[in-house]
Scaffold this motif. Structure first.
Motif, PDB file in Angstrom:
ATOM      1  N   GLU A   1     -13.733   6.795  24.282  1.00 40.92           N
ATOM      2  CA  GLU A   1     -15.195   6.671  24.144  1.00 40.92           C
ATOM      3  C   GLU A   1     -16.085   6.809  25.463  1.00 40.92           C
ATOM      4  N   THR A   2     -15.766   8.428  25.727  1.00 43.36           N
ATOM      5  CA  THR A   2     -16.394   8.980  26.895  1.00 43.36           C
ATOM      6  C   THR A   2     -17.725   9.372  26.855  1.00 43.36           C
TER       7      THR A   2
ATOM      8  N   SER B   1     -23.875   7.535  28.759  1.00 46.36           N
ATOM      9  CA  SER B   1     -24.904   6.746  28.424  1.00 46.36           C
ATOM     10  C   SER B   1     -26.048   7.065  29.176  1.00 46.36           C
TER      11      SER B   1
ATOM     12  N   ASN C   1     -21.235   0.276  24.835  1.00 46.35           N
ATOM     13  CA  ASN C   1     -20.215  -0.188  23.799  1.00 46.35           C
ATOM     14  C   ASN C   1     -21.126  -1.227  22.852  1.00 46.35           C
TER      15      ASN C   1
ATOM     16  N   GLU D   1     -21.974  -5.135  23.730  1.00 47.33           N
ATOM     17  CA  GLU D   1     -21.757  -5.631  25.024  1.00 47.33           C
ATOM     18  C   GLU D   1     -22.812  -5.942  25.951  1.00 47.33           C
TER      19      GLU D   1
ATOM     20  N   THR E   1     -18.476  -4.390  29.954  1.00 47.22           N
ATOM     21  CA  THR E   1     -17.019  -3.952  29.437  1.00 47.22           C
ATOM     22  C   THR E   1     -16.700  -2.596  29.818  1.00 47.22           C
ATOM     23  N   SER E   2     -17.772  -1.963  29.292  1.00 45.01           N
ATOM     24  CA  SER E   2     -17.353  -0.170  29.537  1.00 45.01           C
ATOM     25  C   SER E   2     -17.489   0.108  30.826  1.00 45.01           C
TER      26      SER E   2
ATOM     27  N   LYS F   1     -19.966   1.529  31.923  1.00 41.07           N
ATOM     28  CA  LYS F   1     -20.942   2.839  31.706  1.00 41.07           C
ATOM     29  C   LYS F   1     -22.278   2.358  32.638  1.00 41.07           C
TER      30      LYS F   1
END
Length: 423
Positions: free
Chosen positions: A27-28, A31, A54, A57, A117-118, A120
């Motif tokens: 999941e790159t 953002s 995500n 999140e 969590t990500s 990003k």
């Protein structure tokens, strides 16, 4: 050779598909953070949207100005949070929040969103323009009252409007509304009273300001001095503080257990200024807002004129002097309008073109205004003879205008009647 060619092609195809699969699994997706505009006025609402986070999140929002964190409120999904707290992404990984752009001393502000969590991160730089402009030549800059007396003062922490040398209703300069809502004025949160007086050489003015809240609002005292309760003016396009809650010439106005305003004073050269008067207020339901003069976060124009020339702006409706019996002279006068009128003096002479002497001990105060005027009276006991009276109105800039003379004759029988009554 043909089989070898197809074998290499198959390997290349597998490699491409494998890389795509790995990329999808990680999941790159990048953002991003966007805003409805790149530049805002002070206390204007800035709207932000973020994409590529995500699903569901938590995303932390941080606003900085030259690496300094700003403790300003953010509104997300109808809830108010502070900078550094978190908003929740929807099922598509989207976030949305509003920020009331603050005048934090810097022009550029960096808004950063970071997924829990990500990991990003997305950021957006915006500018905040304090709208700090000059007021030179403005027609709005002539409504500040002046005083030839000492500045108004808060006594024992209480500002009583309309008594003695305290603040008067005529000292009202402008209403204060929720900051930034000048186009949606509903109910004022506070009133700003302003007076000034000038030094003898007219090179310096002392300005006094009273901010008085209107029920159900009260003042929120600064937890950190200078945060929200302050007065600024525009210098070279930048908002510069004149006085705030850090200064000794700043005092909160307290009535019982409630802080209902503040009073502050500062010195400034005479001139035409864009001034920002600011306060933090809270209503009876606990809702906190910023309050700005006339609802304009950019400020309003204020003229401080220590060298106003010409005749005073007093329209005299009548002036009479009559014998009242018992050797007394009764003087009455009425004004139709009064602008910047400090008060009146009464002068007496034995000849119409002779030397006139002031007979009142102190300036007779003027409660009139530009729309209603006022009525006045004064009593004199000059003795026997013919006398002439003149009325002088004096404005806040030490300019004066004479009216009259009015002739009165006191006869011997008037004095005899006075003696017979033991007066």
């Amino acid at each position: 050779m043909k089989r070898q060619f197809y074998g290499i092609g198959s390997i290349l195809l597998l490699l491409v598909l494998g890389i795509a699969a790995v990329s999808f699994g990680l999941e790159t997706t990048t953002s991003t953070l966007t805003s409805d505009k790149d530049e805002y006025f002070w206390e204007e609402t800035a709207k932000f949207e973020g994409f590529g986070f995500n699903k569901d999140e938590s995303v932390a929002i941080r606003i900085t100005s030259d690496t300094e964190s700003i403790s300003q409120k953010i509104v997300a999904q109808g809830n108010t949070i502070a900078s550094g707290e978190k908003v929740k992404a929807d099922t598509n990984g989207k976030i949305a929040f509003d920020w009331k752009a603050c005048d934090c001393g810097k022009e550029k502000h960096l808004v950063v969103a970071t997924g829990d969590t990500s990991g990003k991160t997305a950021q957006k730089e915006v500018k905040v323009n304090p709208q700090c402009e000059s007021c030179v030549g403005s027609e709005k800059a002539d409504n500040i009252p002046a005083s030839d007396d000492i500045p108004r003062v808060v006594v024992d922490g209480v500002a009583t409007i309309g008594t003695g040398k305290e603040w008067k209703p005529g000292d009202l300069f402008a209403h204060m509304y929720v900051g930034g809502n000048q186009n949606e004025k509903k109910v004022p949160t506070s009133d700003a009273y302003v007076v000034f007086y000038c030094s003898e050489d007219k090179k310096l003015a002392t300005v006094s300001v009273l901010v008085k809240t209107i029920s159900p609002y009260t003042i929120v005292q600064d937890s950190k001095c200078g945060d929200n309760n302050w007065i600024k003016y525009c210098v070279d396009g930048k908002a510069t503080k004149l006085v705030d809650s850090c200064n000794t010439n700043f005092k909160y106005v307290v009535e019982g257990t409630k802080t209902v305003g503040y009073e502050a004073s500062f010195s400034i050269s005479p001139g035409d200024y864009k001034v920002q008067i600011h306060a933090a207020v809270v209503d009876d339901k606990g809702n906190t807002e910023t309050s700005a003069i006339d609802g304009h976060p950019a400020g309003v124009c204020m003229l401080i004129d220590c060298d106003k020339g010409g005749e005073t702006a007093v329209e005299l409706a009548s002036f009479t002097a009559v014998s009242a019996g018992g050797g007394k002279v009764s003087l009455h006068w009425e004004t139709a309008t009064e602008v910047d009128n400090a008060g009146f003096n009464i002068y007496r002479s034995k000849f119409p073109d002779g030397t006139y002497k002031k007979i009142n001990n102190g300036l007779i105060p003027a409660p009139g205004n530009a729309t209603t005027g006022a009525t006045y009276s004064f009593e004199d006991t000059p003795g026997r003879g013919t006398f002439y009276y003149k009325l002088e109105d004096v404005d806040f800039y030490a300019e004066s205008t004479m009216h009259g003379p009015e002739k009165v004759r006191i006869r011997a029988k008037d004095l005899a009647a006075r003696k017979a009554k033991g007066r």
